[in-house]
Design an enzyme around this catalytic site. Structure first.
Site, PDB file in Angstrom:
ATOM      1  CG  ASN A 153       6.711  10.522   6.487  1.00  0.00           C
ATOM      2  OD1 ASN A 153       6.206  11.338   5.707  1.00  0.00           O
ATOM      3  ND2 ASN A 153       7.223   9.369   6.061  1.00  0.00           N
ATOM      4  CG  HIS A 206      14.209   7.614   9.164  1.00  0.00           C
ATOM      5  ND1 HIS A 206      13.330   7.103   8.231  1.00  0.00           N
ATOM      6  CD2 HIS A 206      14.023   6.869  10.302  1.00  0.00           C
ATOM      7  CE1 HIS A 206      12.644   6.102   8.774  1.00  0.00           C
ATOM      8  NE2 HIS A 206      13.026   5.947  10.030  1.00  0.00           N
ATOM      9  CB  CYS A 224      14.545   6.028   1.911  1.00  0.00           C
ATOM     10  SG  CYS A 224      14.659   7.592   2.732  1.00  0.00           S
TER      11      CYS A 224
HETATM   12  N1  ARG Z   1       7.051   6.109   4.631  1.00  0.00           N
HETATM   13  C1  ARG Z   1       8.273   5.641   5.233  1.00  0.00           C
HETATM   14  C2  ARG Z   1       8.231   5.909   6.731  1.00  0.00           C
HETATM   15  O1  ARG Z   1       7.726   6.908   7.121  1.00  0.00           O
HETATM   16  C3  ARG Z   1       9.461   6.299   4.606  1.00  0.00           C
HETATM   17  C4  ARG Z   1      10.754   5.760   5.118  1.00  0.00           C
HETATM   18  C5  ARG Z   1      11.951   6.444   4.534  1.00  0.00           C
HETATM   19  N2  ARG Z   1      13.146   5.818   4.961  1.00  0.00           N
HETATM   20  C6  ARG Z   1      14.240   6.426   5.356  1.00  0.00           C
HETATM   21  N3  ARG Z   1      15.280   5.698   5.610  1.00  0.00           N
HETATM   22  N4  ARG Z   1      14.305   7.706   5.564  1.00  0.00           N
HETATM   23  O2  ARG Z   1       8.709   5.131   7.526  1.00  0.00           O
END
Ligand code: ARG
Length: 265
Positions: free
Chosen positions: A19, A165, A260
């Site tokens: 991300n 997300h 998260c």
């Molecule tokens: N580095 C993780 C990813 O990109 C972060 C996830 C964050 N989770 C969330 N539920 N927003 O998947």
């Protein structure tokens, strides 16, 4: 008492980029600081709810973000996540083992549908399920989840890769209100939220969105988040909530914040 699943950050780091927030942060996590921040969040939640832990696994640095373990409902059923990126796909078997060991009934989607769990699927107090799709979870995921759980789903389309997300840009609150970041969503999705929440939605500022204010854990009247502006705090206070800030800056390097790092069970 609410129950939350968390995972200690023993193996947490930024070792790949899936991300935009992770870009430039590879190898930059201060592990000791991350451990202390996680513990602070853990203790803040533990003072208000029960916490269950899943064992962290070497080579799966993002397992700390248990919101992406799956989607759990009140009937003790779970849909385990099927990740978009290869880097996280190894997590699913560990989550599945955890849920089966804790007597959850597993419900599966048709094979091949990317679905990243409670990161993209949030229940509101009325029991409605809001699902984000288009960036991580597939556009076909909301219909698949609706069919699998035998319920209607409110589909929201995410447009901006920074808000990848649903839980990075939308948070339904316990008393029926919500906070959200307008620029993350398609025009249709904004209309849906406006229609469903009316006056009971706060559209947060760019600065609050960038501080992951929407990535909040709401327990009773407390809203646990990384950082909120004075005006957002006042607005939430007017609704009877109190903001509790927890510094999770090391995890923001990975594009995740307080919500998260938890999964409501
Ligand atoms: N580095 C993780 C990813 O990109 C972060 C996830 C964050 N989770 C969330 N539920 N927003 O998947």
């Amino acid at each position: 008492m609410q129950n939350y699943l968390m995972c200690q950050p023993d193996y947490f780091e930024v070792s790949y980029v899936i991300n935009l927030w992770m870009a430039g942060n590879q190898g930059k996590v201060d592990k000791q600081r991350a451990a202390a921040q996680w513990q602070q969040l853990h203790d803040t939640i533990a003072a208000r709810a029960n916490i269950q832990l899943i064992a962290p696994q070497p080579g799966l640095p993002d397992m700390v973000f248990t919101a992406n373990a799956g989607l759990v409902n009140r009937r003790h059923e779970v849909i385990v996540s099927t990740f978009l990126h290869a880097e996280r796909q190894g997590e699913s078997a560990h989550y599945q083992r955890f849920f089966l060991a804790h007597q959850y009934r597993e419900i599966t989607l048709q094979p091949g549908i990317v679905f990243e769990g409670a990161g993209d699927a949030l229940f509101d107090t009325a029991g409605r399920l809001w699902m984000g799709c288009g960036i991580r979870s597939a556009s076909s995921a909301p219909a698949a989840v609706a069919q699998a759980l035998g319920m209607q789903v409110q589909q929201l389309t995410l447009l901006d890769p920074r808000w990848y997300h649903l839980d990075t840009a939308f948070c339904p609150l316990r008393n029926g209100e919500a906070i959200a970041y307008r620029k993350a969503f398609s025009a249709d999705s904004i209309r849906t939220m406006e229609k469903e929440f009316g006056e009971r939605i706060i559209w947060v500022s760019d600065a609050d969105a960038e501080n992951f204010a929407c990535n909040a854990v709401n327990i009773g009247h407390d809203i646990i988040l990384y950082r909120a502006s004075a005006s957002l705090k006042v607005a939430l206070q007017t609704w009877g909530y109190k903001v509790i800030e927890v510094d999770v800056s090391e995890f923001m390097k990975s594009g995740g914040s307080c919500k998260c790092l938890t999964l409501e069970l």
